[in-house]
Design an enzyme around this catalytic site. Sequence first.
Site, short mmCIF file in Angstrom:
data_model
loop_
_atom_site.label_atom_id
_atom_site.label_comp_id
_atom_site.label_asym_id
_atom_site.label_seq_id
_atom_site.Cartn_x
_atom_site.Cartn_y
_atom_site.Cartn_z
N ARG A 234 -3.26 2.24 8.12
CA ARG A 234 -3.36 3.52 7.37
C ARG A 234 -4.54 3.49 6.42
O ARG A 234 -4.82 2.48 5.79
CB ARG A 234 -2.07 3.74 6.57
CG ARG A 234 -0.93 4.24 7.41
CD ARG A 234 0.36 4.29 6.62
NE ARG A 234 1.28 3.27 7.09
CZ ARG A 234 2.41 2.93 6.48
NH1 ARG A 234 2.77 3.53 5.38
NH2 ARG A 234 3.19 2.00 6.98
N GLU B 192 14.74 -6.95 2.65
CA GLU B 192 15.16 -5.56 2.60
C GLU B 192 16.57 -5.35 3.15
O GLU B 192 17.38 -4.63 2.56
CB GLU B 192 14.16 -4.72 3.38
CG GLU B 192 14.07 -3.32 2.84
CD GLU B 192 13.00 -2.50 3.51
OE1 GLU B 192 12.49 -2.91 4.57
OE2 GLU B 192 12.69 -1.42 2.99
N HIS C 175 9.00 2.21 -0.36
CA HIS C 175 9.28 0.78 -0.61
C HIS C 175 10.14 0.57 -1.85
O HIS C 175 10.09 -0.49 -2.49
CB HIS C 175 7.99 -0.03 -0.81
CG HIS C 175 7.11 -0.14 0.39
ND1 HIS C 175 5.74 -0.07 0.30
CD2 HIS C 175 7.40 -0.30 1.69
CE1 HIS C 175 5.22 -0.20 1.51
NE2 HIS C 175 6.20 -0.33 2.38
N HIS D 214 4.00 -4.59 -3.32
CA HIS D 214 4.58 -4.82 -1.99
C HIS D 214 3.44 -4.75 -1.00
O HIS D 214 2.92 -3.68 -0.71
CB HIS D 214 5.65 -3.75 -1.69
CG HIS D 214 6.23 -3.86 -0.32
ND1 HIS D 214 7.51 -4.29 -0.09
CD2 HIS D 214 5.71 -3.62 0.90
CE1 HIS D 214 7.75 -4.30 1.21
NE2 HIS D 214 6.67 -3.89 1.83
N LEU D 215 3.02 -5.92 -0.51
CA LEU D 215 1.86 -5.96 0.38
C LEU D 215 2.26 -6.50 1.75
O LEU D 215 2.34 -7.71 1.96
CB LEU D 215 0.76 -6.85 -0.24
CG LEU D 215 0.34 -6.49 -1.68
CD1 LEU D 215 -0.68 -7.50 -2.21
CD2 LEU D 215 -0.24 -5.08 -1.75
N ARG E 59 18.93 2.52 6.22
CA ARG E 59 17.70 2.67 5.43
C ARG E 59 17.08 4.02 5.77
O ARG E 59 16.83 4.32 6.93
CB ARG E 59 16.72 1.55 5.76
CG ARG E 59 15.43 1.69 4.99
CD ARG E 59 14.26 1.45 5.87
NE ARG E 59 13.01 1.53 5.13
CZ ARG E 59 11.83 1.46 5.71
NH1 ARG E 59 11.72 1.30 7.00
NH2 ARG E 59 10.74 1.59 4.99
N ASP F 201 -3.27 -6.95 11.80
CA ASP F 201 -2.56 -8.11 11.27
C ASP F 201 -3.50 -8.94 10.38
O ASP F 201 -4.55 -9.41 10.84
CB ASP F 201 -2.05 -8.96 12.43
CG ASP F 201 -1.05 -10.00 11.96
OD1 ASP F 201 0.13 -9.88 12.31
OD2 ASP F 201 -1.47 -10.94 11.23
N GLY G 175 5.02 -9.51 3.32
CA GLY G 175 4.29 -10.45 4.18
C GLY G 175 3.03 -11.06 3.57
O GLY G 175 2.89 -12.28 3.50
N ASN H 87 18.03 0.01 10.32
CA ASN H 87 16.71 0.40 9.81
C ASN H 87 15.94 1.00 10.99
O ASN H 87 15.36 0.27 11.80
CB ASN H 87 16.04 -0.86 9.26
CG ASN H 87 14.69 -0.58 8.62
OD1 ASN H 87 14.13 0.49 8.80
ND2 ASN H 87 14.17 -1.54 7.89
P1 ADP Z 1 6.14 -4.90 7.32
O1 ADP Z 1 5.42 -3.99 6.36
O2 ADP Z 1 5.97 -4.49 8.74
O3 ADP Z 1 7.55 -5.24 6.93
P2 ADP Z 1 5.47 -7.62 6.52
O4 ADP Z 1 5.96 -7.48 5.13
O5 ADP Z 1 6.17 -8.55 7.43
O6 ADP Z 1 5.29 -6.23 7.24
O7 ADP Z 1 3.93 -8.07 6.44
C1 ADP Z 1 3.16 -8.20 7.59
C2 ADP Z 1 1.75 -8.59 7.17
O8 ADP Z 1 1.81 -9.85 6.47
C3 ADP Z 1 0.84 -8.79 8.35
O9 ADP Z 1 -0.43 -8.21 8.08
C4 ADP Z 1 0.70 -10.30 8.41
O10 ADP Z 1 -0.53 -10.72 8.95
C5 ADP Z 1 0.77 -10.66 6.95
N1 ADP Z 1 1.03 -12.09 6.75
C6 ADP Z 1 2.14 -12.80 7.01
N2 ADP Z 1 1.96 -14.11 6.73
C7 ADP Z 1 0.69 -14.23 6.29
C8 ADP Z 1 -0.13 -15.32 5.84
N3 ADP Z 1 0.33 -16.56 5.78
N4 ADP Z 1 -1.39 -15.05 5.46
C9 ADP Z 1 -1.88 -13.80 5.50
N5 ADP Z 1 -1.17 -12.73 5.90
C10 ADP Z 1 0.08 -12.94 6.29
#
Ligand code: ADP
Length: 404
Positions: free
Chosen positions: A242, A388, A181, A209-210, A92, A284, A332, A7
Site C-alpha cells: 500500500r 491478535e 489495528h 504496529h509494523l 475480527r 516481504d 512482524g 479472522n
Molecule cells: P501481517 O500484517 O500480514 O499480519 P506480519 O505482522 O506477520 O504481517 O508481518 C509480516 C512482515 O514482517 C513481512 O514483511 C515480513 O518480511 C516481516 N518480517 C518478519 N520477520 C522479519 C525479520 N526477521 N526481519 C525483517 N522483516 C521481517
Amino acid sequence: MIVLVVNAGSSSLKSQLIETEGKVCRMKCLAEKVGTDEAYMNVSFAPDFQKVTYNVAGLAVAQCLAKLLDIMSDDPESPISGLGQIDAIGNRIVAGGEYFTKAALIDDEARENLSKCEELAPLHNPAADACIDMMRKLMPETPQVAVFDTAFHTTMPPKAYMYPLPWRYYEQFHIRRYGAHGTSHRYAAQQAANLLGRPLRDLGLITCHLGNGGSITAVNHGKSIDTTMGFTPLEGLMMGTRSGSIDPAIVTYIMREEGKTFDEMDEILNRQSGILGISGVDSDMRDVLDAADAGNERAELAIDMYVYKIQKAIGSYYAAMTRTDAVVMTAGIGENSAKLRERIFAGLAHMGMILDKERNDFTGQIGANRIISIDDSPIRICVVTTDEEMRIARETDNLVSQLR
Ligand code: ADP
C-alpha cells in the site's frame, strides 16, 4: 472457555480454536488465495501442529469456514468431537464505523449495524459478515462476538479524525478517520505499561504496529488520540503493497493520464505500491532487506523511505501528546527486525529515544516482551509480541462471561 476465533479477509481466512483459561491454542487454520483456482487451506491441531493442506478452490471465505467446521467435527486429531463444545465465536471485524466503540455481542441489532459498516471496508467486512451469518444458522445457540480493529480509536478527538473536506461528506457518507489495528495497539500499550511497571493511565505511548500493513498510534493516558490509518487502512505509513499517504491529486492525475477505472486505481494503491512498488522486488521485508544487502538500489531506497516515514510519524506523535514515556514496536517487522529498529531509532536519539545496540540485537528472547533502550534513555523503547487471535479470544471470553 473454548473460543473459535474467526479472522476473515477478502481472500483469506485465519482461524484458531483457543482455550482461554490456559491461553492455549488447540487448532490453527489459514486459507489463502480464496476465490482463485489456487486456493488452499492449512489446518493443524495441537500439540504438534502438523499442517494438512486442503484444496478449497471455488469456495468463498464463509464456505472455507464451513469446511473447517466439518474437519474439526470429523478429524480424529481434532481437540473437539462436536461443534457443541465451542462455547463462543470471536469475529475480527476490520471496520466498526461510528456504530461500535467496543466489542459487541452479535444480536439482530448489532448484525444490522454490521451491514451498515460494510461500505467502510468493502474488501474485508462483507466476508466477515458472511461468516457470521453462516455460523448463526449452523450454531444458533452459540454466542458470537465482534471485535473491531477500529474500536480502540473511537477516543480520537474530532481534530484528529475529521478531514478538511466539505462538511456534507462527513454527514452523508461518514467520511472521517477510523484507524485500524486497534486490538494490537491496545495490547501493545498495556504490555508496555506492564514492562515499565506503571499504570497505563499515567503514560504517553507511541505504539508502532509494523507488519505487512502498518500503523502508528499516539496512546495518551491509555487512550488512542491519533493514528496513522484513516478512513481506510490505506492512509499513513508506506506498507508492503500500500502506498500510504500521498498527494491525493496524484490519483486523479493517473486516472486521467492512463484512463484507469476506479477499481484499477484501487488495485494500484492497495496492491502494487509501497515497498513492492518502489523496490520492484517483493512486498516481504525480508526479501527486500536481502536485495538491498546484495546492492539493489531500489530496494535500499524502499527501506530508506519506509524508515523515514516511520520516523516522521513517531516525531509527529511526540508533538501530539502531552508526554512520551515509551515507543513500542510490534508485529512482524517491529518484533523481528533488529536491523530496521536500529535504522529507525538512529534518527530519533535527539528526541531522547536511545536504543541499546546489544539489547536490540539480542535474539535469545525473541517472542518475549522486553525493553531495548539504554537504562537512562529519557524515552524507553519496548518490543512487544502481538497475538491478535489470543486477544480476540480473551475479549470474546470477557464479554460472554459478563453476559452469563
Ligand atoms: P501481517 O500484517 O500480514 O499480519 P506480519 O505482522 O506477520 O504481517 O508481518 C509480516 C512482515 O514482517 C513481512 O514483511 C515480513 O518480511 C516481516 N518480517 C518478519 N520477520 C522479519 C525479520 N526477521 N526481519 C525483517 N522483516 C521481517
